[in-house]
Design an enzyme around this catalytic site. Structure first.
Site, PDB file in Angstrom:
ATOM      1  N   HIS A  89       0.857  -1.188   0.000  1.00 33.53           N
ATOM      2  CA  HIS A  89       0.000   0.000   0.000  1.00 33.53           C
ATOM      3  C   HIS A  89       0.894   1.240   0.000  1.00 33.53           C
ATOM      4  CE1 HIS A  89      -3.835  -2.179   1.623  1.00 33.53           C
ATOM      5  NE2 HIS A  89      -3.384  -2.660   0.487  1.00 33.53           N
ATOM      6  N   CYS A 149      -1.754  -1.044   7.273  1.00 30.85           N
ATOM      7  CA  CYS A 149      -0.901   0.143   7.141  1.00 30.85           C
ATOM      8  C   CYS A 149      -0.849   0.916   8.447  1.00 30.85           C
ATOM      9  CB  CYS A 149      -1.434   1.039   6.034  1.00 30.85           C
ATOM     10  SG  CYS A 149      -1.324   0.229   4.459  1.00 30.85           S
ATOM     11  N   LEU A 161     -18.727   7.033 -30.487  1.00 28.30           N
ATOM     12  CA  LEU A 161     -18.542   6.607 -29.096  1.00 28.30           C
ATOM     13  C   LEU A 161     -17.078   6.361 -28.735  1.00 28.30           C
ATOM     14  CD1 LEU A 161     -21.708   4.355 -28.578  1.00 28.30           C
ATOM     15  CD2 LEU A 161     -21.414   6.803 -28.136  1.00 28.30           C
ATOM     16  N   CYS A 214      -5.301   1.573   6.104  1.00 32.93           N
ATOM     17  CA  CYS A 214      -6.169   0.422   6.393  1.00 32.93           C
ATOM     18  C   CYS A 214      -5.802  -0.210   7.727  1.00 32.93           C
ATOM     19  CB  CYS A 214      -6.092  -0.597   5.266  1.00 32.93           C
ATOM     20  SG  CYS A 214      -4.536  -1.489   5.240  1.00 32.93           S
ATOM     21  N   ALA A 272     -36.950  20.016 -32.648  1.00 32.84           N
ATOM     22  CA  ALA A 272     -38.196  19.264 -32.838  1.00 32.84           C
ATOM     23  C   ALA A 272     -38.027  18.075 -33.783  1.00 32.84           C
ATOM     24  CB  ALA A 272     -39.272  20.217 -33.363  1.00 32.84           C
ATOM     25  N   ALA A 285     -31.423   8.239 -20.117  1.00 34.03           N
ATOM     26  CA  ALA A 285     -31.086   9.037 -18.928  1.00 34.03           C
ATOM     27  C   ALA A 285     -32.241   8.984 -17.930  1.00 34.03           C
ATOM     28  CB  ALA A 285     -30.791  10.479 -19.338  1.00 34.03           C
ATOM     29  N   GLU A 311       1.383   3.874   1.854  1.00 33.32           N
ATOM     30  CA  GLU A 311       2.137   4.276   3.047  1.00 33.32           C
ATOM     31  C   GLU A 311       3.350   3.366   3.229  1.00 33.32           C
ATOM     32  OE1 GLU A 311      -0.882   3.238   2.671  1.00 33.32           O
ATOM     33  OE2 GLU A 311      -2.290   3.960   4.154  1.00 33.32           O
ATOM     34  N   ASP A 331     -28.194   9.600 -34.316  1.00 32.22           N
ATOM     35  CA  ASP A 331     -26.937  10.368 -34.411  1.00 32.22           C
ATOM     36  C   ASP A 331     -25.770   9.577 -34.999  1.00 32.22           C
ATOM     37  OD1 ASP A 331     -28.458  12.213 -33.081  1.00 32.22           O
ATOM     38  OD2 ASP A 331     -27.431  12.008 -31.157  1.00 32.22           O
TER      39      ASP A 331
HETATM   40  N1  LIG Z   1     -28.525  16.588 -26.051  1.00 31.06           N
HETATM   41  C1  LIG Z   1     -27.947  15.459 -25.747  1.00 31.06           C
HETATM   42  O1  LIG Z   1     -27.069  15.401 -24.888  1.00 31.06           O
HETATM   43  C2  LIG Z   1     -28.334  14.216 -26.476  1.00 31.06           C
HETATM   44  C3  LIG Z   1     -27.631  13.037 -26.220  1.00 31.06           C
HETATM   45  C4  LIG Z   1     -28.032  11.887 -26.872  1.00 31.06           C
HETATM   46  C5  LIG Z   1     -29.106  11.931 -27.739  1.00 31.06           C
HETATM   47  N2  LIG Z   1     -29.740  13.100 -27.975  1.00 31.06           N
HETATM   48  C6  LIG Z   1     -30.904  13.164 -28.863  1.00 31.06           C
HETATM   49  O2  LIG Z   1     -31.906  12.361 -28.240  1.00 31.06           O
HETATM   50  C7  LIG Z   1     -32.679  11.710 -29.241  1.00 31.06           C
HETATM   51  C8  LIG Z   1     -32.651  10.220 -28.962  1.00 31.06           C
HETATM   52  O3  LIG Z   1     -33.033   9.981 -27.629  1.00 31.06           O
HETATM   53  P1  LIG Z   1     -34.233   9.039 -27.227  1.00 31.06           P
HETATM   54  O4  LIG Z   1     -34.664   9.414 -25.866  1.00 31.06           O
HETATM   55  O5  LIG Z   1     -35.227   9.076 -28.328  1.00 31.06           O
HETATM   56  O6  LIG Z   1     -33.548   7.619 -27.286  1.00 31.06           O
HETATM   57  P2  LIG Z   1     -32.454   6.893 -26.394  1.00 31.06           P
HETATM   58  O7  LIG Z   1     -32.602   7.250 -24.979  1.00 31.06           O
HETATM   59  O8  LIG Z   1     -31.126   7.054 -27.027  1.00 31.06           O
HETATM   60  O9  LIG Z   1     -32.868   5.373 -26.629  1.00 31.06           O
HETATM   61  C9  LIG Z   1     -34.138   4.943 -26.206  1.00 31.06           C
HETATM   62  C10 LIG Z   1     -34.364   3.540 -26.659  1.00 31.06           C
HETATM   63  O10 LIG Z   1     -33.574   2.648 -25.880  1.00 31.06           O
HETATM   64  C11 LIG Z   1     -34.256   1.412 -25.772  1.00 31.06           C
HETATM   65  N3  LIG Z   1     -34.365   1.048 -24.374  1.00 31.06           N
HETATM   66  C12 LIG Z   1     -34.138  -0.201 -23.890  1.00 31.06           C
HETATM   67  N4  LIG Z   1     -34.264  -0.226 -22.583  1.00 31.06           N
HETATM   68  C13 LIG Z   1     -34.573   1.017 -22.195  1.00 31.06           C
HETATM   69  C14 LIG Z   1     -34.829   1.570 -20.929  1.00 31.06           C
HETATM   70  N5  LIG Z   1     -34.727   0.857 -19.794  1.00 31.06           N
HETATM   71  N6  LIG Z   1     -35.157   2.880 -20.875  1.00 31.06           N
HETATM   72  C15 LIG Z   1     -35.216   3.620 -21.999  1.00 31.06           C
HETATM   73  N7  LIG Z   1     -34.987   3.136 -23.228  1.00 31.06           N
HETATM   74  C16 LIG Z   1     -34.659   1.836 -23.329  1.00 31.06           C
HETATM   75  C17 LIG Z   1     -35.583   1.571 -26.469  1.00 31.06           C
HETATM   76  O11 LIG Z   1     -35.365   1.169 -27.807  1.00 31.06           O
HETATM   77  P3  LIG Z   1     -35.669  -0.305 -28.411  1.00 31.06           P
HETATM   78  O12 LIG Z   1     -37.008  -0.210 -29.036  1.00 31.06           O
HETATM   79  O13 LIG Z   1     -34.581  -0.497 -29.428  1.00 31.06           O
HETATM   80  O14 LIG Z   1     -35.596  -1.282 -27.295  1.00 31.06           O
HETATM   81  C18 LIG Z   1     -35.771   3.063 -26.449  1.00 31.06           C
HETATM   82  O15 LIG Z   1     -36.587   3.514 -27.482  1.00 31.06           O
HETATM   83  C19 LIG Z   1     -32.069  12.113 -30.571  1.00 31.06           C
HETATM   84  O16 LIG Z   1     -32.808  13.195 -31.036  1.00 31.06           O
HETATM   85  C20 LIG Z   1     -30.674  12.533 -30.196  1.00 31.06           C
HETATM   86  O17 LIG Z   1     -30.149  13.457 -31.136  1.00 31.06           O
HETATM   87  C21 LIG Z   1     -29.397  14.239 -27.358  1.00 31.06           C
END
Ligand SMILES: NC(=O)c1ccc[n+]([C@@H]2O[C@H](COP(=O)([O-])OP(=O)(O)OC[C@H]3O[C@@H](n4cnc5c(N)ncnc54)[C@H](OP(=O)(O)O)[C@@H]3O)[C@@H](O)[C@H]2O)c1
Length: 340
Positions: free
Chosen positions: A53, A88, A207, A79, A167, A276, A55, A203
């Site tokens: 560790h 430690c 990643l 610890c 939108a 999210a 220390e 998008d």
């Molecule tokens: N401003 C930002 O930081 C930001 C970041 C990312 C995206 N975006 C925008 O957000 C939009 C996409 O977001 P979104 O909300 O439509 O899609 P998302 O959150 O990327 O994906 C949602 C999809 O994930 C799947 N899923 C599986 N398990 C889930 C769970 N437990 N909870 C939620 N979803 C689950 C479902 O699809 P399945 O039918 O395939 O199972 C659901 O339709 C786009 O317009 C993108 O440009 C913006």
């Protein structure tokens, strides 16, 4: 007598030393031993499971008696248990250290108590020095210790009126270059980067974690796609240096368990709003990072949907931990208060 300023300076050095150690199952820990006059006697850090560790690493660089009366400055409470290496706290006592200063208390059921043990033996102890920096350094390790799951950060970019896309679903880009560079740097510190199929299909994100000139960071997060829809053959994520994982998303705690078992302790969720929302609603989020741009989008594409707050008395209070200005944008970092 070592001054408080000198100890804080040594603590900052100990944070830097800690980062020399590998990230993984064990905490990154650094230690600096100061003479009674405040000079650095020795430095150490933890090089991973089964090795000395921090220390003990620092003490090993001294001859017996050199550390008598010294102050040990350590990022994590020494610890108190015999694992693969001895406690430690006992090593510091045996070396005759007079004072021990640490940033973060050890949450481990077996390893905690080093501070109290040394205090009972007459060593002067001060806990919580530069604690918030120490907590940030150890965030993923602490979350795994406390909650048994990876540390989860949810990040989104939004307009001033809380929209994550226009939108028509286009969202590239709401924020400017400095904010996006900051995101990439944070991605490079993550073990996994998570998006939903909605974002993947809208998008086509790569990643990867990239520098502003496009060069890849040495450390890349593993892409994780949540959803049942197939990932297109031509999707950019297929060219990521690490193969992506795909999960249906019907059991998020189970997904996090599996990521932890694969050694992924720092999970960075980049959206979209549906994903999210699900992580937040399930109470699986440790940090929220919101990049706010001085722009208005209006319309229906809000950054979060129903997180389970039907009434104001159910609101999910967060505490701000940091606010940064990044070019024209702001980054606000907050964490759920109940996790404090
Ligand atoms: N401003 C930002 O930081 C930001 C970041 C990312 C995206 N975006 C925008 O957000 C939009 C996409 O977001 P979104 O909300 O439509 O899609 P998302 O959150 O990327 O994906 C949602 C999809 O994930 C799947 N899923 C599986 N398990 C889930 C769970 N437990 N909870 C939620 N979803 C689950 C479902 O699809 P399945 O039918 O395939 O199972 C659901 O339709 C786009 O317009 C993108 O440009 C913006």
């Amino acid at each position: 007598m070592v001054t408080a300023d000198r100890e804080r300076e040594a603590m900052r050095r100990a944070f830097a030393l800690a980062l020399e150690g590998p990230r993984g199952l064990n905490p990154q820990v650094g230690a600096v031993l100061l003479s009674p006059a405040g000079e650095v006697l020795a430095e150490g850090w933890h090089r991973g499971a089964g090795t000395a560790h921090a220390e003990v690493d620092a003490l090993s660089k001294l001859t017996p008696d050199d550390a008598r009366g010294a102050t040990a400055v350590v990022t994590l409470e020494p610890c108190n248990h015999t694992g693969r290496t001895g406690p430690c706290a006992d090593a510091l006592l045996a070396a005759g250290v007079a004072r021990v200063v640490y940033a973060v208390s050890d949450p481990g059921q077996l390893s905690a108590g080093g501070g109290a043990h040394m205090s009972a033996a007459g060593v002067d102890i001060e806990a919580g020095v530069l604690e918030s920096d120490g907590l940030a350094l150890l965030d993923s390790w602490l979350t795994v210790q406390r909650l048994g799951r990876p540390h989860v950060t949810v990040k989104w970019a939004q307009s001033l009126d809380g929209r994550a896309a226009a939108a028509d679903g286009t969202s590239q880009w709401i924020t400017g270059a400095a904010a996006r560079a900051d995101v990439h740097e944070r991605r490079s510190a993550a073990d996994a980067i998570v998006v939903g199929t909605g974002t993947l299909l809208a998008d086509d994100p790569a990643l990867t974690a990239r520098r502003p000139d496009g060069e890849l960071f040495a450390h890349q997060p593993r892409p994780v796609i949540i959803g049942t829809r197939a990932t297109p053959q031509e999707a950019r994520v297929r060219r990521h240096p690490l193969p992506f994982l795909q999960d249906e998303g019907d059991d998020l705690p189970d997904l996090l368990d599996r990521l932890r078992e694969l050694g992924m302790h720092r999970v960075f969720i980049e959206g979209g709003p549906a994903i999210a929302t699900s992580f937040l609603r399930a109470g699986l989020v440790d940090d929220v990072l919101v990049y706010v741009a001085p722009t208005l989008l209006g319309g229906p594409r809000v950054a979060l949907a129903d997180i389970g707050v039907a009434s104001i008395d159910q609101q999910r209070r967060l505490a701000f931990s940091d606010i940064h200005r990044l070019g024209d944008d702001l980054l606000i970092i907050a964490h759920p208060q109940e996790e404090n």
